[in-house]
Design a protein around this motif. Structure first.
Motif, PDB file in Angstrom:
ATOM      1  N   ARG A 187      70.143  23.276  15.714  1.00 32.09           N
ATOM      2  CA  ARG A 187      69.571  23.209  16.991  1.00 32.09           C
ATOM      3  C   ARG A 187      68.461  24.638  16.740  1.00 32.09           C
ATOM      4  O   ARG A 187      67.304  24.333  16.938  1.00 32.09           O
ATOM      5  CB  ARG A 187      70.259  23.487  18.266  1.00 32.09           C
ATOM      6  CG  ARG A 187      69.455  23.495  19.467  1.00 32.09           C
ATOM      7  CD  ARG A 187      70.343  23.699  20.717  1.00 32.09           C
ATOM      8  NE  ARG A 187      71.476  22.725  20.791  1.00 32.09           N
ATOM      9  CZ  ARG A 187      72.846  23.202  20.529  1.00 32.09           C
ATOM     10  NH1 ARG A 187      73.003  24.650  20.560  1.00 32.09           N
ATOM     11  NH2 ARG A 187      73.713  22.414  20.789  1.00 32.09           N
ATOM     12  N   ARG A 188      68.719  25.554  15.908  1.00 33.38           N
ATOM     13  CA  ARG A 188      67.824  26.737  15.883  1.00 33.38           C
ATOM     14  C   ARG A 188      66.921  26.126  14.957  1.00 33.38           C
ATOM     15  O   ARG A 188      65.600  26.304  14.832  1.00 33.38           O
ATOM     16  CB  ARG A 188      68.564  27.670  15.259  1.00 33.38           C
ATOM     17  CG  ARG A 188      67.811  29.026  14.765  1.00 33.38           C
ATOM     18  CD  ARG A 188      68.588  30.251  14.435  1.00 33.38           C
ATOM     19  NE  ARG A 188      68.074  31.469  14.122  1.00 33.38           N
ATOM     20  CZ  ARG A 188      67.628  32.315  14.952  1.00 33.38           C
ATOM     21  NH1 ARG A 188      67.977  32.192  16.286  1.00 33.38           N
ATOM     22  NH2 ARG A 188      66.772  33.358  14.598  1.00 33.38           N
ATOM     23  N   LEU A 189      67.431  25.445  13.781  1.00 31.01           N
ATOM     24  CA  LEU A 189      66.579  24.893  12.815  1.00 31.01           C
ATOM     25  C   LEU A 189      65.383  23.855  13.296  1.00 31.01           C
ATOM     26  O   LEU A 189      64.241  23.689  12.944  1.00 31.01           O
ATOM     27  CB  LEU A 189      67.263  24.106  11.551  1.00 31.01           C
ATOM     28  CG  LEU A 189      68.065  25.040  10.633  1.00 31.01           C
ATOM     29  CD1 LEU A 189      68.814  24.182   9.646  1.00 31.01           C
ATOM     30  CD2 LEU A 189      67.060  26.110  10.170  1.00 31.01           C
ATOM     31  N   GLN A 190      65.972  23.027  14.453  1.00 40.65           N
ATOM     32  CA  GLN A 190      65.207  22.076  14.949  1.00 40.65           C
ATOM     33  C   GLN A 190      63.966  22.749  16.010  1.00 40.65           C
ATOM     34  O   GLN A 190      62.919  22.240  15.872  1.00 40.65           O
ATOM     35  CB  GLN A 190      66.100  21.202  15.898  1.00 40.65           C
ATOM     36  CG  GLN A 190      65.246  20.307  16.685  1.00 40.65           C
ATOM     37  CD  GLN A 190      64.296  19.352  16.126  1.00 40.65           C
ATOM     38  OE1 GLN A 190      64.301  18.899  15.051  1.00 40.65           O
ATOM     39  NE2 GLN A 190      63.241  18.794  17.089  1.00 40.65           N
ATOM     40  N   VAL A 191      64.347  23.763  16.426  1.00 43.57           N
ATOM     41  CA  VAL A 191      63.332  24.725  17.022  1.00 43.57           C
ATOM     42  C   VAL A 191      62.239  25.084  16.280  1.00 43.57           C
ATOM     43  O   VAL A 191      60.947  24.929  16.533  1.00 43.57           O
ATOM     44  CB  VAL A 191      63.825  25.690  17.779  1.00 43.57           C
ATOM     45  CG1 VAL A 191      62.956  26.652  18.565  1.00 43.57           C
ATOM     46  CG2 VAL A 191      64.954  25.368  18.905  1.00 43.57           C
ATOM     47  N   HIS A 192      62.706  25.593  15.048  1.00 45.51           N
ATOM     48  CA  HIS A 192      61.481  26.094  14.045  1.00 45.51           C
ATOM     49  C   HIS A 192      60.819  24.850  13.484  1.00 45.51           C
ATOM     50  O   HIS A 192      59.498  25.135  12.946  1.00 45.51           O
ATOM     51  CB  HIS A 192      62.264  26.967  13.125  1.00 45.51           C
ATOM     52  CG  HIS A 192      62.842  28.150  13.577  1.00 45.51           C
ATOM     53  ND1 HIS A 192      61.953  28.980  13.985  1.00 45.51           N
ATOM     54  CD2 HIS A 192      64.032  28.736  13.245  1.00 45.51           C
ATOM     55  CE1 HIS A 192      62.818  30.217  14.316  1.00 45.51           C
ATOM     56  NE2 HIS A 192      64.153  29.829  13.961  1.00 45.51           N
ATOM     57  N   ALA A 193      61.535  23.839  13.177  1.00 45.16           N
ATOM     58  CA  ALA A 193      60.990  22.614  12.658  1.00 45.16           C
ATOM     59  C   ALA A 193      59.709  22.111  13.488  1.00 45.16           C
ATOM     60  O   ALA A 193      58.920  21.257  13.096  1.00 45.16           O
ATOM     61  CB  ALA A 193      61.735  21.635  12.383  1.00 45.16           C
ATOM     62  N   GLN A 194      59.660  22.304  14.866  1.00 41.57           N
ATOM     63  CA  GLN A 194      58.755  21.783  15.750  1.00 41.57           C
ATOM     64  C   GLN A 194      57.515  22.511  15.547  1.00 41.57           C
ATOM     65  O   GLN A 194      56.360  21.934  16.019  1.00 41.57           O
ATOM     66  CB  GLN A 194      59.137  21.904  17.258  1.00 41.57           C
ATOM     67  CG  GLN A 194      60.358  21.103  17.487  1.00 41.57           C
ATOM     68  CD  GLN A 194      60.869  21.551  19.001  1.00 41.57           C
ATOM     69  OE1 GLN A 194      60.327  22.370  19.782  1.00 41.57           O
ATOM     70  NE2 GLN A 194      62.049  21.046  19.685  1.00 41.57           N
ATOM     71  N   SER A 195      57.263  23.546  14.731  1.00 38.29           N
ATOM     72  CA  SER A 195      56.085  24.035  14.350  1.00 38.29           C
ATOM     73  C   SER A 195      55.795  23.849  12.685  1.00 38.29           C
ATOM     74  O   SER A 195      54.700  24.731  12.131  1.00 38.29           O
ATOM     75  CB  SER A 195      56.081  25.471  14.642  1.00 38.29           C
ATOM     76  OG  SER A 195      56.408  25.665  15.956  1.00 38.29           O
TER      77      SER A 195
END
Length: 275
Positions: free
Chosen positions: A168-176
């Motif tokens: 979930r943390r990686l997904q948050v960063h991947a949005q940018s």
């Protein structure tokens, strides 16, 4: 004294069959800005970010937006690592490296990358970065820093051990991140929840094909199997026809021992009893 009739007397009128209205008619009756935001359960989800063609038209037709997404995670689930990754992603290399200065980043692959083989796919040594990291925590840290840097090209991270909150943390960063980010995990990870909007499992198929199943995507579910031709282009001109239709590789069947012995080895099994 007469009273005012407030209730209808007699049997209730039959309501009749309900009117059937096509979804298109309902959409036309809505304001334009509302109709554009309506999503039907039978449709693929809409993707606002850029997508990169997978190189397989059949697969692109089933991916939201028509290709590998950017600004989100894509989870690749394999029964065994270092077998199907490049057979699936190889046709997308020209699109992934179309922009000048784009690079493919490999974080902790299970085996050392084969530079000549990758060069035949279009990933030359000057456009490849191999990052070897030991330990799950260090892998996650490197992957997070790499995604936050918003690189140009593509990111592949092998994470055999990752908890749902870490994804979930990686997904948050991947949005940018404007590059496709692929997280390679074992197929047993299907039992766990994942924040990745796209989850795809890949396995060897018949001949030189690979079998692709879309386990999760934005929009309607897909329960079928996509049989994609995945023969490397450099082998297409040298493989004879008789080797193009190889059987599907399956694990050897393990014989369960019996207390009286196997029927194939028990001498009593060869005796015929007259009736």
């Amino acid at each position: 004294m007469s009273t005012l009739a407030l209730w209808q007397e007699g049997p209730e009128p039959s309501p009749g069959p309900p009117a059937v209205v096509a979804p298109e008619e309902l959409t036309r009756a809505l304001p334009v800005h509302v109709a554009e935001a309506v999503w039907r359960g039978t449709e693929l989800g809409k993707v606002d970010s850029r997508v990169v063609s997978s190189g397989f038209p059949v697969l692109d037709a089933e991916l939201p937006g028509g290709g590998w997404p950017t600004r989100s995670l894509t989870e690749l689930l394999l029964p065994q690592s270092a077998i199907c990754e490049w057979r699936l992603l190889g046709p997308a290399v020209p699109s992934l490296l179309a922009e000048e200065g784009s690079t493919v980043y490999l974080v902790s692959p299970p085996k050392q990358p084969n530079a000549p083989g990758l060069a035949q796919l279009g990933v030359t040594p000057d456009r490849l970065v191999w990052i070897e990291v030991k330990g799950p925590a260090d892998r996650l840290w490197v992957a997070e820093q790499l995604i936050k840097s918003d690189p140009c090209g593509a990111v592949l991270v092998w994470l055999p051990q990752a908890r749902p909150e870490q994804l979930r943390r990686l997904q948050v960063h991947a949005q940018s991140c404007d590059a496709p980010v692929f997280i390679v995990r074992p197929e047993t990870a299907l039992r766990d929840t994942s924040a990745a909007p796209l989850r795809v499992s890949v396995a060897l198929g018949a001949g030189w094909n690979i079998d692709v199943r879309i386990r999760k995507r934005r929009g309607a579910t897909f329960d079928g199997v996509l049989e994609l031709p995945a023969m490397p282009s450099n082998l297409d001109i040298v493989i004879p026809p008789r080797l193009r239709t190889l059987p599907v590789p399956r694990p050897a069947r393990e014989e369960v021992p019996h207390a009286l012995g196997s029927l194939a080895t028990n001498p009593a099994s060869k005796l015929r009893v007259p009736h």
